[in-house]
Scaffold this motif. Structure first.
Motif, mmCIF file in Angstrom:
data_model
loop_
_atom_site.group_PDB
_atom_site.id
_atom_site.type_symbol
_atom_site.label_atom_id
_atom_site.label_comp_id
_atom_site.label_asym_id
_atom_site.label_seq_id
_atom_site.Cartn_x
_atom_site.Cartn_y
_atom_site.Cartn_z
ATOM 1 N N ALA A 20 6.914 -4.808 7.100
ATOM 2 C CA ALA A 20 7.419 -3.470 6.776
ATOM 3 C C ALA A 20 7.577 -2.573 8.000
ATOM 4 C CB ALA A 20 6.506 -2.803 5.747
ATOM 5 N N GLN A 24 9.705 -3.365 10.261
ATOM 6 C CA GLN A 24 11.133 -3.487 10.593
ATOM 7 C C GLN A 24 11.866 -2.229 10.115
ATOM 8 O OE1 GLN A 24 12.841 -7.604 9.631
ATOM 9 N NE2 GLN A 24 11.129 -7.407 8.234
ATOM 10 N N ASN A 25 13.048 -1.992 10.702
ATOM 11 C CA ASN A 25 13.754 -0.791 10.250
ATOM 12 C C ASN A 25 14.292 -0.958 8.824
ATOM 13 O OD1 ASN A 25 16.488 -1.750 10.294
ATOM 14 N ND2 ASN A 25 16.466 -1.563 12.529
ATOM 15 N N LYS A 26 14.616 0.190 8.221
ATOM 16 C CA LYS A 26 14.990 0.215 6.796
ATOM 17 C C LYS A 26 16.169 -0.698 6.498
ATOM 18 C CE LYS A 26 13.456 4.996 6.344
ATOM 19 N NZ LYS A 26 13.817 6.411 6.133
ATOM 20 N N ARG A 70 5.405 -1.021 -8.106
ATOM 21 C CA ARG A 70 4.022 -1.416 -8.440
ATOM 22 C C ARG A 70 3.932 -1.977 -9.859
ATOM 23 N NH1 ARG A 70 0.486 0.066 -4.754
ATOM 24 N NH2 ARG A 70 0.693 1.942 -3.514
ATOM 25 N N LEU A 110 15.237 -4.434 6.580
ATOM 26 C CA LEU A 110 14.475 -4.752 5.372
ATOM 27 C C LEU A 110 15.395 -4.871 4.169
ATOM 28 C CD1 LEU A 110 11.315 -2.526 5.867
ATOM 29 C CD2 LEU A 110 11.295 -4.979 5.425
ATOM 30 N N ARG A 112 2.452 6.302 10.374
ATOM 31 C CA ARG A 112 3.293 6.851 9.312
ATOM 32 C C ARG A 112 2.617 8.023 8.594
ATOM 33 N NH1 ARG A 112 6.924 2.329 6.201
ATOM 34 N NH2 ARG A 112 7.401 1.534 8.269
ATOM 35 N N GLY A 131 0.819 -1.214 0.000
ATOM 36 C CA GLY A 131 0.000 0.000 0.000
ATOM 37 C C GLY A 131 0.854 1.265 0.000
ATOM 38 N N GLU A 132 0.205 2.365 0.351
ATOM 39 C CA GLU A 132 0.924 3.645 0.384
ATOM 40 C C GLU A 132 1.823 3.720 1.618
ATOM 41 O OE1 GLU A 132 -2.573 6.181 -0.216
ATOM 42 O OE2 GLU A 132 -2.773 4.608 -1.729
ATOM 43 N N LYS A 133 2.953 4.365 1.422
ATOM 44 C CA LYS A 133 3.899 4.675 2.527
ATOM 45 C C LYS A 133 4.509 3.439 3.204
ATOM 46 C CE LYS A 133 2.929 8.877 1.805
ATOM 47 N NZ LYS A 133 3.813 9.439 0.800
ATOM 48 N N VAL A 134 4.488 2.301 2.536
ATOM 49 C CA VAL A 134 5.040 1.097 3.163
ATOM 50 C C VAL A 134 6.557 1.026 3.056
ATOM 51 C CG1 VAL A 134 2.916 -0.249 2.880
ATOM 52 C CG2 VAL A 134 4.666 -0.325 1.090
ATOM 53 N N GLY A 135 7.131 1.890 2.199
ATOM 54 C CA GLY A 135 8.594 1.912 2.060
ATOM 55 C C GLY A 135 9.103 1.397 0.715
ATOM 56 N N LYS A 136 8.239 1.392 -0.295
ATOM 57 C CA LYS A 136 8.634 0.871 -1.614
ATOM 58 C C LYS A 136 9.790 1.670 -2.207
ATOM 59 C CE LYS A 136 4.514 1.513 -3.345
ATOM 60 N NZ LYS A 136 3.923 2.159 -2.132
ATOM 61 N N SER A 137 9.627 2.998 -2.265
ATOM 62 C CA SER A 137 10.671 3.842 -2.882
ATOM 63 C C SER A 137 11.992 3.693 -2.147
ATOM 64 C CB SER A 137 10.248 5.317 -2.868
ATOM 65 O OG SER A 137 9.050 5.486 -3.581
ATOM 66 N N THR A 138 11.914 3.681 -0.814
ATOM 67 C CA THR A 138 13.115 3.552 0.013
ATOM 68 C C THR A 138 13.869 2.275 -0.329
ATOM 69 O OG1 THR A 138 11.953 4.685 1.810
ATOM 70 C CG2 THR A 138 13.937 3.432 2.409
HETATM 71 N N1 LIG Z 1 11.252 0.649 7.478
HETATM 72 C C1 LIG Z 1 10.791 1.871 7.749
HETATM 73 N N2 LIG Z 1 10.523 2.237 9.001
HETATM 74 C C2 LIG Z 1 10.041 3.463 9.280
HETATM 75 N N3 LIG Z 1 9.797 4.412 8.373
HETATM 76 C C3 LIG Z 1 10.050 4.105 7.087
HETATM 77 C C4 LIG Z 1 10.554 2.822 6.702
HETATM 78 N N4 LIG Z 1 10.699 2.817 5.355
HETATM 79 C C5 LIG Z 1 10.300 4.019 4.926
HETATM 80 N N5 LIG Z 1 9.920 4.800 5.951
HETATM 81 C C6 LIG Z 1 9.409 6.177 5.888
HETATM 82 O O1 LIG Z 1 8.053 6.104 5.500
HETATM 83 C C7 LIG Z 1 7.750 7.104 4.528
HETATM 84 C C8 LIG Z 1 7.314 6.439 3.239
HETATM 85 O O2 LIG Z 1 8.422 5.719 2.659
HETATM 86 P P1 LIG Z 1 8.518 5.520 1.086
HETATM 87 O O3 LIG Z 1 8.352 6.819 0.375
HETATM 88 O O4 LIG Z 1 9.736 4.729 0.805
HETATM 89 O O5 LIG Z 1 7.225 4.615 0.886
HETATM 90 P P2 LIG Z 1 6.417 4.339 -0.453
HETATM 91 O O6 LIG Z 1 5.804 3.001 -0.277
HETATM 92 O O7 LIG Z 1 7.287 4.540 -1.646
HETATM 93 O O8 LIG Z 1 5.319 5.476 -0.381
HETATM 94 P P3 LIG Z 1 4.340 6.021 -1.557
HETATM 95 O O9 LIG Z 1 3.163 5.113 -1.533
HETATM 96 O O10 LIG Z 1 4.010 7.398 -1.116
HETATM 97 O O11 LIG Z 1 5.120 5.965 -2.833
HETATM 98 C C9 LIG Z 1 9.018 7.942 4.391
HETATM 99 O O12 LIG Z 1 8.912 9.034 5.274
HETATM 100 C C10 LIG Z 1 10.124 6.994 4.826
HETATM 101 O O13 LIG Z 1 11.252 7.654 5.318
#
Ligand SMILES: Nc1ncnc2c1ncn2[C@@H]1O[C@H](COP(=O)(O)OP(=O)(O)OP(=O)(O)O)[C@@H](O)[C@H]1O
Ligand SMILES: [Mg+2]
Length: 213
Positions: free
Chosen positions: A192, A194-196, A100, A199, A149, A16-23
């Motif tokens: 997700a 877990q810390n970056k 995605r 992961l 988040r 989903g959104e903000k799960v950390g995909k881009s990271t």
């Molecule tokens: N493992 C993690 N633990 C805590 N925070 C995280 C973790 N991974 C990413 N984040 C934080 O969560 C936010 C969303 O991360 P990210 O942009 O990588 O997610 P995304 O899935 O790509 O989001 P989007 O759906 O908006 O594209 C950022 O602020 C990022 O720093």
């Protein structure tokens, strides 16, 4: 015509959104580059048609079949993305990391929005010639962690809007988990929360074990 041999590897990041995909895509890209692999990072929607978001916004919100109209645009984007970018890069031997893909369409339009899954499957498979990814990472984030988040202040009361967002997030989440359970060889489900760093290491390990990269 004989089908070309797919030389590269297609790795998808879902969730989903903000799960950390881009990271995690950025982390894995750095890791694979460091190991001498040729990589390409890309995303959907927008990998094929750069103005897809504008086109979706332009749809009449009162259209009786809005979800289907949206689906058509996603599939159009996916077809262009596949033919013009993903397939040529795979044929050139690259490792393609994509944020995605068709699994998102099943989770969002199918499981969460309730569209007919047969229609989604048929159009999605048509767009990519029936192909599947080599590996799919699902970054699985439970509702409470998602809320933390997205909200600026973790102590505030859950508003109705956020409550709705959570209900939707959970439907999408289930939609991904169902797909992962159906195809456990291809999918790697990661907690997700877990810390970056943890992961990133789990993802590197899976890429090594499952694809030999
Ligand atoms: N493992 C993690 N633990 C805590 N925070 C995280 C973790 N991974 C990413 N984040 C934080 O969560 C936010 C969303 O991360 P990210 O942009 O990588 O997610 P995304 O899935 O790509 O989001 P989007 O759906 O908006 O594209 C950022 O602020 C990022 O720093
Ligand atoms: Mg992102």
């Amino acid at each position: 015509m004989e089908q070309k041999i797919k030389a590269g590897r297609l790795i998808i990041f879902e969730g989903g959104e903000k799960v950390g995909k881009s990271t995690q895509i950025e982390r894995l890209a750095g890791y694979l580059l460091g190991r001498g692999h040729k990589i390409v990072t890309t995303k959907e929607p927008g990998g094929g048609m750069h103005d897809i978001r504008k086109q979706i916004m332009r749809l009449d919100p009162n259209h009786p079949d809005l979800a289907y109209e949206e689906l058509k645009l996603f599939v159009q984007d996916r077809t262009i993305h596949w033919n013009n970018l993903i397939l040529p890069e795979l044929n050139a031997g690259k490792v393609v990391l994509c944020d995605r893909w068709k699994y998102s369409t099943k989770a969002y339009q199918g499981h969460a929005r309730g569209m007919d899954m047969k229609v989604i499957d048929a159009s999605g498979n048509h767009a990519v010639d029936g192909k599947e990814a080599d590996l799919v990472f699902l970054l699985d984030l439970p509702a409470d962690a998602y809320l933390k988040r997205i909200s600026k202040d973790n102590e505030t009361e859950v508003t109705r809007f956020e409550g709705e967002k959570i209900a939707f997030h959970e439907k999408v989440r289930r939609g991904f988990l169902v797909q992962a359970n159906e195809d456990p060889e291809r999918w790697v489900v990661l907690d997700a929360t877990q810390n970056k760093e943890k992961l990133a290491l789990a993802i590197q390990k899976a890429v090594k074990e499952k694809l030999g990269l």
